[in-house]
Design a protein around this motif. Structure first.
Motif, PDB file in Angstrom:
ATOM      1  N   LEU A 129      69.822  13.593  14.968  1.00 33.29           N
ATOM      2  CA  LEU A 129      69.855  13.804  13.603  1.00 33.29           C
ATOM      3  C   LEU A 129      69.642  12.402  12.404  1.00 33.29           C
ATOM      4  N   GLU A 130      69.757  12.146  11.867  1.00 32.05           N
ATOM      5  CA  GLU A 130      69.688  11.115  10.736  1.00 32.05           C
ATOM      6  C   GLU A 130      70.236  10.619  10.082  1.00 32.05           C
ATOM      7  N   VAL A 131      71.080   9.643  10.087  1.00 35.23           N
ATOM      8  CA  VAL A 131      72.560   9.669   9.380  1.00 35.23           C
ATOM      9  C   VAL A 131      71.673   7.918   8.459  1.00 35.23           C
ATOM     10  N   ARG A 132      71.995   7.543   7.106  1.00 36.86           N
ATOM     11  CA  ARG A 132      72.014   6.547   6.225  1.00 36.86           C
ATOM     12  C   ARG A 132      73.056   5.015   7.430  1.00 36.86           C
ATOM     13  N   VAL A 133      72.149   4.133   7.318  1.00 36.01           N
ATOM     14  CA  VAL A 133      72.833   3.225   7.793  1.00 36.01           C
ATOM     15  C   VAL A 133      73.795   2.005   7.656  1.00 36.01           C
ATOM     16  N   SER A 134      73.981   2.867   6.426  1.00 34.22           N
ATOM     17  CA  SER A 134      75.399   2.584   5.743  1.00 34.22           C
ATOM     18  C   SER A 134      76.763   3.237   5.583  1.00 34.22           C
ATOM     19  N   ASN A 135      76.817   4.197   6.102  1.00 34.12           N
ATOM     20  CA  ASN A 135      77.580   5.652   6.255  1.00 34.12           C
ATOM     21  C   ASN A 135      78.265   5.216   7.656  1.00 34.12           C
ATOM     22  N   SER A 136      79.025   4.495   7.785  1.00 30.57           N
ATOM     23  CA  SER A 136      79.698   4.354   8.212  1.00 30.57           C
ATOM     24  C   SER A 136      80.905   5.245   9.046  1.00 30.57           C
ATOM     25  N   ILE A 137      81.347   6.097   8.425  1.00 29.41           N
ATOM     26  CA  ILE A 137      82.048   7.175   8.186  1.00 29.41           C
ATOM     27  C   ILE A 137      81.165   7.852   9.144  1.00 29.41           C
ATOM     28  N   GLU A 166      74.358   9.023  20.316  1.00 33.26           N
ATOM     29  CA  GLU A 166      74.168   7.518  20.869  1.00 33.26           C
ATOM     30  C   GLU A 166      72.799   7.371  19.332  1.00 33.26           C
ATOM     31  N   PRO A 167      73.299   6.286  19.382  1.00 35.60           N
ATOM     32  CA  PRO A 167      72.031   5.786  18.498  1.00 35.60           C
ATOM     33  C   PRO A 167      70.446   4.989  19.133  1.00 35.60           C
ATOM     34  N   SER A 168      69.406   5.807  18.650  1.00 35.43           N
ATOM     35  CA  SER A 168      68.188   5.837  19.603  1.00 35.43           C
ATOM     36  C   SER A 168      66.578   4.839  19.589  1.00 35.43           C
ATOM     37  N   GLY A 169      67.518   4.855  17.371  1.00 30.50           N
ATOM     38  CA  GLY A 169      66.286   4.336  17.113  1.00 30.50           C
ATOM     39  C   GLY A 169      66.391   3.782  15.418  1.00 30.50           C
ATOM     40  N   ILE A 170      65.344   3.491  14.290  1.00 29.38           N
ATOM     41  CA  ILE A 170      65.774   3.761  13.096  1.00 29.38           C
ATOM     42  C   ILE A 170      64.664   3.348  12.666  1.00 29.38           C
ATOM     43  N   ARG A 171      65.089   4.599  10.940  1.00 24.16           N
ATOM     44  CA  ARG A 171      63.771   5.052  10.648  1.00 24.16           C
ATOM     45  C   ARG A 171      63.173   4.128   8.863  1.00 24.16           C
ATOM     46  N   PRO A 172      62.815   2.973   9.039  1.00 25.59           N
ATOM     47  CA  PRO A 172      62.625   2.486   8.213  1.00 25.59           C
ATOM     48  C   PRO A 172      62.448   2.992   6.712  1.00 25.59           C
ATOM     49  N   GLY A 173      63.030   3.146   6.153  1.00 20.92           N
ATOM     50  CA  GLY A 173      63.084   3.655   4.651  1.00 20.92           C
ATOM     51  C   GLY A 173      63.115   4.318   4.245  1.00 20.92           C
ATOM     52  N   TYR A 174      63.898   5.678   5.037  1.00 18.77           N
ATOM     53  CA  TYR A 174      63.812   7.219   5.170  1.00 18.77           C
ATOM     54  C   TYR A 174      64.218   7.703   4.179  1.00 18.77           C
ATOM     55  N   TYR A 175      65.259   7.219   3.056  1.00 23.15           N
ATOM     56  CA  TYR A 175      65.883   7.797   1.889  1.00 23.15           C
ATOM     57  C   TYR A 175      65.214   7.255   0.652  1.00 23.15           C
TER      58      TYR A 175
END
Length: 166
Positions: free
Chosen positions: A111-119, A130-139
């Motif tokens: 899944l993808e989740v906003r980096v700011s969505n800590s909840i 587990e985190p595995s990477g970042i999709r820059p500018g995804y949203y």
């Protein structure tokens, strides 16, 4: 609000009749909600799509969706109606989605989740992601990055035992 008796929840496949309610939940939940046409297309044209609703006393209070491709499941949407949030229902929905993914032969889920969505990230970590990477500018609404997360799913014989306590 009175706490929900989780034994009263019913999980079932989403139907076309559910789409207007699902769109209303989307509008409550997301800055860039999916349209009615998007859900109709998922239900009628995408043979990888699996969508479920969480029903309480005949009312849809949440839903989740994924694509099952080969042995992987990709979570597309998860949302709970605003008045029912904070009661562990998102976790119940995700557990049901993981069970369903295993039934369809999935061994991993992403899944993808906003980096700011800590909840949401805390919930996903609790469920083995587990985190595995970042999709820059995804949203597209604010160009926020998405955190990509993966979870290994149990084999079907282990599913009920693993999730029974959730």
């Amino acid at each position: 609000m009175t706490p929900i008796d989780v034994n009263q929840l019913v999980f079932r496949s989403m139907t076309l009749d559910d789409v207007p309610t699902i769109v209303a939940i989307e509008l409550e939940s997301f800055a860039t909600p999916w349209t009615e046409e998007a859900f109709v297309n998922e239900l009628t044209n995408n043979h990888f799509a699996r969508y479920m609703v969480m029903d309480l006393d005949g009312r849809i209070i949440g839903y989740a969706g994924m694509w099952t491709i080969m042995d992987e499941a990709h979570v597309t949407n998860v949302a709970v109606r605003e008045p029912y949030r904070g009661q562990g229902l998102g976790e119940r929905l995700m557990v049901e989605l993981q069970r369903t993914a295993v039934m369809f032969g999935s061994r991993r889920m992403t899944l993808e989740v906003r980096v700011s969505n800590s909840i949401a990230q805390r919930l996903y970590k609790k469920l083995g992601f587990e985190p595995s990477g970042i999709r820059p500018g995804y949203y597209s609404d604010n160009m926020e990055d998405a955190l990509i997360m993966w979870a290994e799913l149990p084999v079907s014989a282990e599913v009920e035992q693993l999730y029974d306590d959730k």
